[in-house]
Motif scaffolding. Structure first.
Motif, PDB file in Angstrom:
ATOM      1  N   ALA A   1      -6.693 -27.067   4.879  1.00 50.01           N
ATOM      2  CA  ALA A   1      -7.967 -27.659   5.277  1.00 50.01           C
ATOM      3  C   ALA A   1      -8.973 -26.622   5.765  1.00 50.01           C
ATOM      4  O   ALA A   1     -10.178 -26.826   5.638  1.00 50.01           O
ATOM      5  CB  ALA A   1      -7.728 -28.710   6.358  1.00 50.01           C
ATOM      6  N   THR A   2      -8.513 -25.511   6.322  1.00 47.63           N
ATOM      7  CA  THR A   2      -9.455 -24.597   6.982  1.00 47.63           C
ATOM      8  C   THR A   2      -9.510 -23.196   6.373  1.00 47.63           C
ATOM      9  O   THR A   2     -10.367 -22.400   6.746  1.00 47.63           O
ATOM     10  CB  THR A   2      -9.115 -24.453   8.485  1.00 47.63           C
ATOM     11  N   ALA A   3      -8.594 -22.890   5.435  1.00 50.36           N
ATOM     12  CA  ALA A   3      -8.513 -21.507   4.950  1.00 50.36           C
ATOM     13  C   ALA A   3      -9.687 -21.118   4.047  1.00 50.36           C
ATOM     14  O   ALA A   3      -9.901 -19.934   3.792  1.00 50.36           O
ATOM     15  CB  ALA A   3      -7.194 -21.278   4.212  1.00 50.36           C
ATOM     16  N   HIS A   4     -10.462 -22.104   3.587  1.00 54.09           N
ATOM     17  CA  HIS A   4     -11.597 -21.755   2.723  1.00 54.09           C
ATOM     18  C   HIS A   4     -12.633 -20.916   3.472  1.00 54.09           C
ATOM     19  O   HIS A   4     -13.470 -20.265   2.864  1.00 54.09           O
ATOM     20  CB  HIS A   4     -12.242 -23.031   2.182  1.00 54.09           C
ATOM     21  N   LYS A   5     -12.571 -20.928   4.801  1.00 55.61           N
ATOM     22  CA  LYS A   5     -13.546 -20.146   5.577  1.00 55.61           C
ATOM     23  C   LYS A   5     -13.281 -18.648   5.491  1.00 55.61           C
ATOM     24  O   LYS A   5     -14.139 -17.849   5.856  1.00 55.61           O
ATOM     25  CB  LYS A   5     -13.505 -20.581   7.045  1.00 55.61           C
ATOM     26  N   LEU A   6     -12.084 -18.304   5.041  1.00 52.58           N
ATOM     27  CA  LEU A   6     -11.764 -16.877   4.939  1.00 52.58           C
ATOM     28  C   LEU A   6     -12.434 -16.264   3.715  1.00 52.58           C
ATOM     29  O   LEU A   6     -12.330 -16.779   2.609  1.00 52.58           O
ATOM     30  CB  LEU A   6     -10.245 -16.689   4.837  1.00 52.58           C
ATOM     31  N   ASN A   7     -13.114 -15.154   3.937  1.00 50.85           N
ATOM     32  CA  ASN A   7     -13.702 -14.415   2.825  1.00 50.85           C
ATOM     33  C   ASN A   7     -12.794 -13.222   2.521  1.00 50.85           C
ATOM     34  O   ASN A   7     -12.773 -12.246   3.268  1.00 50.85           O
ATOM     35  CB  ASN A   7     -15.110 -13.952   3.196  1.00 50.85           C
ATOM     36  N   ALA A   8     -12.055 -13.323   1.422  1.00 52.00           N
ATOM     37  CA  ALA A   8     -11.034 -12.310   1.125  1.00 52.00           C
ATOM     38  C   ALA A   8     -11.564 -11.185   0.240  1.00 52.00           C
ATOM     39  O   ALA A   8     -10.794 -10.378  -0.253  1.00 52.00           O
ATOM     40  CB  ALA A   8      -9.826 -12.978   0.475  1.00 52.00           C
ATOM     41  N   GLU A   9     -12.853 -11.131   0.032  1.00 49.14           N
ATOM     42  CA  GLU A   9     -13.434 -10.056  -0.783  1.00 49.14           C
ATOM     43  C   GLU A   9     -14.589  -9.397  -0.046  1.00 49.14           C
ATOM     44  O   GLU A   9     -15.436 -10.111   0.506  1.00 49.14           O
ATOM     45  CB  GLU A   9     -13.958 -10.638  -2.111  1.00 49.14           C
ATOM     46  N   PRO A  10     -14.714  -8.079   0.000  1.00 46.40           N
ATOM     47  CA  PRO A  10     -13.746  -7.122  -0.526  1.00 46.40           C
ATOM     48  C   PRO A  10     -12.548  -7.002   0.414  1.00 46.40           C
ATOM     49  O   PRO A  10     -12.605  -7.437   1.556  1.00 46.40           O
ATOM     50  CB  PRO A  10     -14.545  -5.821  -0.551  1.00 46.40           C
ATOM     51  N   TRP A  11     -11.489  -6.382  -0.078  1.00 47.71           N
ATOM     52  CA  TRP A  11     -10.264  -6.274   0.720  1.00 47.71           C
ATOM     53  C   TRP A  11      -9.694  -4.876   0.564  1.00 47.71           C
ATOM     54  O   TRP A  11      -9.647  -4.341  -0.553  1.00 47.71           O
ATOM     55  CB  TRP A  11      -9.244  -7.298   0.226  1.00 47.71           C
ATOM     56  N   SER A  12      -9.292  -4.293   1.673  1.00 54.01           N
ATOM     57  CA  SER A  12      -8.600  -3.015   1.557  1.00 54.01           C
ATOM     58  C   SER A  12      -7.399  -3.006   2.491  1.00 54.01           C
ATOM     59  O   SER A  12      -7.329  -3.783   3.451  1.00 54.01           O
ATOM     60  CB  SER A  12      -9.551  -1.856   1.879  1.00 54.01           C
ATOM     61  N   ILE A  13      -6.461  -2.155   2.180  1.00 50.10           N
ATOM     62  CA  ILE A  13      -5.234  -2.045   2.969  1.00 50.10           C
ATOM     63  C   ILE A  13      -5.137  -0.636   3.523  1.00 50.10           C
ATOM     64  O   ILE A  13      -5.220   0.348   2.774  1.00 50.10           O
ATOM     65  CB  ILE A  13      -3.987  -2.368   2.114  1.00 50.10           C
ATOM     66  N   LYS A  14      -4.997  -0.555   4.825  1.00 52.03           N
ATOM     67  CA  LYS A  14      -4.877   0.748   5.467  1.00 52.03           C
ATOM     68  C   LYS A  14      -3.401   1.156   5.458  1.00 52.03           C
ATOM     69  O   LYS A  14      -2.542   0.385   5.900  1.00 52.03           O
ATOM     70  CB  LYS A  14      -5.389   0.637   6.906  1.00 52.03           C
ATOM     71  N   VAL A  15      -3.123   2.327   4.938  1.00 53.33           N
ATOM     72  CA  VAL A  15      -1.750   2.827   4.929  1.00 53.33           C
ATOM     73  C   VAL A  15      -1.682   3.993   5.896  1.00 53.33           C
ATOM     74  O   VAL A  15      -2.476   4.930   5.801  1.00 53.33           O
ATOM     75  CB  VAL A  15      -1.333   3.281   3.507  1.00 53.33           C
ATOM     76  N   GLU A  16      -0.754   3.920   6.855  1.00 55.37           N
ATOM     77  CA  GLU A  16      -0.714   4.966   7.877  1.00 55.37           C
ATOM     78  C   GLU A  16       0.715   5.205   8.365  1.00 55.37           C
ATOM     79  O   GLU A  16       1.668   4.600   7.889  1.00 55.37           O
ATOM     80  CB  GLU A  16      -1.633   4.589   9.048  1.00 55.37           C
ATOM     81  N   GLY A  17       0.854   6.136   9.294  1.00 56.90           N
ATOM     82  CA  GLY A  17       2.175   6.464   9.821  1.00 56.90           C
ATOM     83  C   GLY A  17       2.793   7.629   9.075  1.00 56.90           C
ATOM     84  O   GLY A  17       2.098   8.515   8.584  1.00 56.90           O
ATOM     85  N   HIS A  18       4.120   7.607   8.978  1.00 57.65           N
ATOM     86  CA  HIS A  18       4.852   8.711   8.343  1.00 57.65           C
ATOM     87  C   HIS A  18       4.744   8.622   6.825  1.00 57.65           C
ATOM     88  O   HIS A  18       5.646   8.131   6.150  1.00 57.65           O
ATOM     89  CB  HIS A  18       6.312   8.683   8.768  1.00 57.65           C
ATOM     90  N   VAL A  19       3.630   9.091   6.304  1.00 50.53           N
ATOM     91  CA  VAL A  19       3.360   8.931   4.890  1.00 50.53           C
ATOM     92  C   VAL A  19       2.484  10.092   4.417  1.00 50.53           C
ATOM     93  O   VAL A  19       1.647  10.601   5.167  1.00 50.53           O
ATOM     94  CB  VAL A  19       2.695   7.552   4.655  1.00 50.53           C
ATOM     95  N   GLU A  20       2.724  10.532   3.192  1.00 51.75           N
ATOM     96  CA  GLU A  20       1.975  11.689   2.687  1.00 51.75           C
ATOM     97  C   GLU A  20       0.545  11.347   2.301  1.00 51.75           C
ATOM     98  O   GLU A  20      -0.340  12.196   2.355  1.00 51.75           O
ATOM     99  CB  GLU A  20       2.703  12.291   1.466  1.00 51.75           C
TER     100      GLU A  20
END
Lengths: 207, 320
Positions: B97-116
């Motif tokens: 009922a309420t998820a239409h309020k979410l704007n999922a564009e644009p979307w990015s994922i932050k990758v962090e921690g022990h990673v090259e």
């Protein structure tokens, strides 16, 4: 006239179960209709219990005796919805597997408490007739005070169902606590004459 | 570009709805007995109901039959209206009922921690590099209901290989978007927001661990965790975190949101296990949505052959 009111309340009390059954057959209870039946019958049990418990405070507030005329019927409807709730568990959750039910009762306090509440409610329903009331005399009142214990158990049962969002059980608990506090204050006032809650409330209703 | 508007797609690329519908068999077994009679009217579903999508963007994909069940699918309507997604409210119906309020564009994922290669990755860039596959998985909720869902996505391992975790990375921690103005459930402190989940590195690298960007051939509806979510089919549903904005590689075991909320009830592993009860209820059986009788819950949700070796010599009652 009283008869008319009683019939009206009787019919009104059947509305929730009628709607549930109608929506069940028309597939309007969502993706998990059996869960909805269990949830709704449980919630209506609690609502009827609270309505029943609010009749005495209502009588005091209004200084009229008519609210008590509905007490037995609404108490029996509490038992009716509780039994429906129990039936949905035995049927749709356990499919009459008595062994499984027994294990569930022993192992999980959530089920233990729900079951206990119904078991305590049962003798109250059986002794609700006028004849039983006469036969039991003073003990009848003592016995029926068990309804307060049921109230506490039912609320614990509700709290245990919830995973994280306690909004509704808290709300129902506040109503229950309010009804209990009213009784305690009223009795205290009658015994000691202190605390003018009754007078205050009366003035509020009948200025 | 893999995400296309429906009209750009050649008919040959689309999985025909008939295919979905063929998989649907009418419920015969459950309604034969007296017990089932009461439910028969309810469960005799019309085939057309199985997939009546929202008409979201269609996704080009291949089928992965190795990781697909033959079970009949849970109806699209049920998959998209019966959701535990507390960010949109704690009741099952409120996300739809309420998820239409979410704007999922644009979307990015932050990758962090022990990673090259720590960085913020655009979702489109991530998806473009992957071949989307359809996998039909069981989904088992800790609340004792289950579904069969045709997900679209790619193995989590593919993304992990790309960002190259270092040898110090022992766990992966995922975080859901925190945006209370669009996710109204977050306005109340029902859980500690933002939602956090985690996997052990070997669990995350397992070929079954999946990042889904769609279901039933279309992009994910918001209430199912758009635009990208985890699907770990051998664990209880809450492990499959939705709407992921951050992936962090850690040396320490992450504390997931439900563990924080009730540590004695929801452990880090939360593998589906019929022999380990939830403190308040048994996990031995489950109701598959759309069915009347309950099914026996399978060890690791039926994926024991694939994943049991990950937990060799572990006391699963202790590490629940």
């Amino acid at each position: 006239m009283m008869r008319f009111y009683k019939v009206s309340v009787f019919i009104l009390s059947l509305v929730p179960v009628s709607l549930l059954l109608y929506n069940f057959y028309t597939d309007e209870l969502g993706a998990n209709p059996f869960e909805t039946l269990t949830r709704q019958s449980g919630e209506w049990t609690l609502r009827f219990l609270l309505i029943t418990l609010s009749l005495t405070p209502l009588k005091i507030l209004l200084t009229k005796s008519w609210p008590l005329k509905f007490r037995r019927m609404l108490g029996l409807f509490t038992f009716f919805y509780a039994s429906l709730h129990l039936l949905t568990y035995i049927w749709f959750d356990q499919f009459f597997d008595w062994n499984e039910i027994w294990v569930d009762i022993i192992k999980h306090p959530f089920i233990t408490i729900g079951m206990l509440s119904w078991l305590i409610l049962l003798p109250l329903a059986i002794t609700s007739t006028r004849g039983m009331k006469k036969r039991l005399g003073r003990r009848w009142k003592k016995l029926h005070q068990a309804v307060y214990v049921i109230g506490v158990l039912v609320l614990i049962h509700y709290f245990m169902l919830v995973k994280a969002d306690y909004w509704w059980p808290v709300l129902y608990s506040l109503i229950f606590i309010g009804l209990m506090v009213f009784r305690v204050l009223y009795i205290r006032q009658r015994l000691t004459g202190r605390f003018g809650l009754k007078m205050l409330l009366r003035q509020g209703v009948k200025p | 570009m893999l995400i296309k508007k429906a009209e750009q797609i050649k008919p040959s690329e689309i999985t025909p709805k008939e295919i979905y519908q063929q998989r649907r068999h009418f419920l015969k077994t459950s309604v034969n007995t007296g017990l089932g009679l009461a439910a028969s009217g309810l469960l005799a579903t019309r085939a057309a109901d199985v997939f009546a999508g929202y008409g979201l963007k269609t996704l080009n994909h291949v089928k992965n039959s190795q990781y697909s069940l033959d079970d009949e699918l849970t109806k699209y309507k049920d998959v998209t209206t019966y959701n535990n997604f507390y960010e949109f409210g704690a009741s099952k119906s409120s996300p739809a009922a309420t998820a239409h309020k979410l704007n999922a564009e644009p979307w990015s994922i932050k990758v962090e921690g022990h990673v090259e290669n720590p960085a913020s990755y655009h979702l489109e860039d991530i998806i473009t590099e992957q071949t989307l596959e359809e996998r039909i998985y069981r989904l088992r909720c800790v609340e004792r209901w289950s579904m069969v869902v045709p997900w679209l996505g790619f193995p989590l391992a593919e993304l992990i290989k790309k960002v190259k975790p270092t040898s110090q990375a022992k766990f992966v921690e995922f975080t859901t978007l925190y945006r209370p103005e669009e996710m109204q459930g977050q306005r109340r402190g029902v859980l500690a927001w933002p939602y956090v989940e985690g996997l052990r590195m070997d669990e995350a690298m397992h070929p079954l661990a999946f990042l889904a960007v769609g279901l039933y051939g279309e992009v994910l509806p918001n209430q199912n965790g758009a635009p990208i979510r985890l699907v770990v089919p051998w664990k209880y549903g809450f492990k499959s975190i939705k709407s992921i904005v951050k992936i962090r590689f850690t040396a320490q075991q992450p504390v997931s949101s439900w563990t924080r909320s009730a540590p004695h009830e929801y452990g880090f592993y939360s593998n589906v296990n019929p022999d380990v009860d939830h403190p308040r209820w048994s996990q031995r059986r489950e109701r598959r949505i759309g069915e009347f009788f309950k099914r026996k819950t399978l060890m690791f949700n039926g994926y024991a052959e694939d994943v049991a070796h990950l937990y060799k010599n572990m006391d699963l009652k202790k590490y629940f």
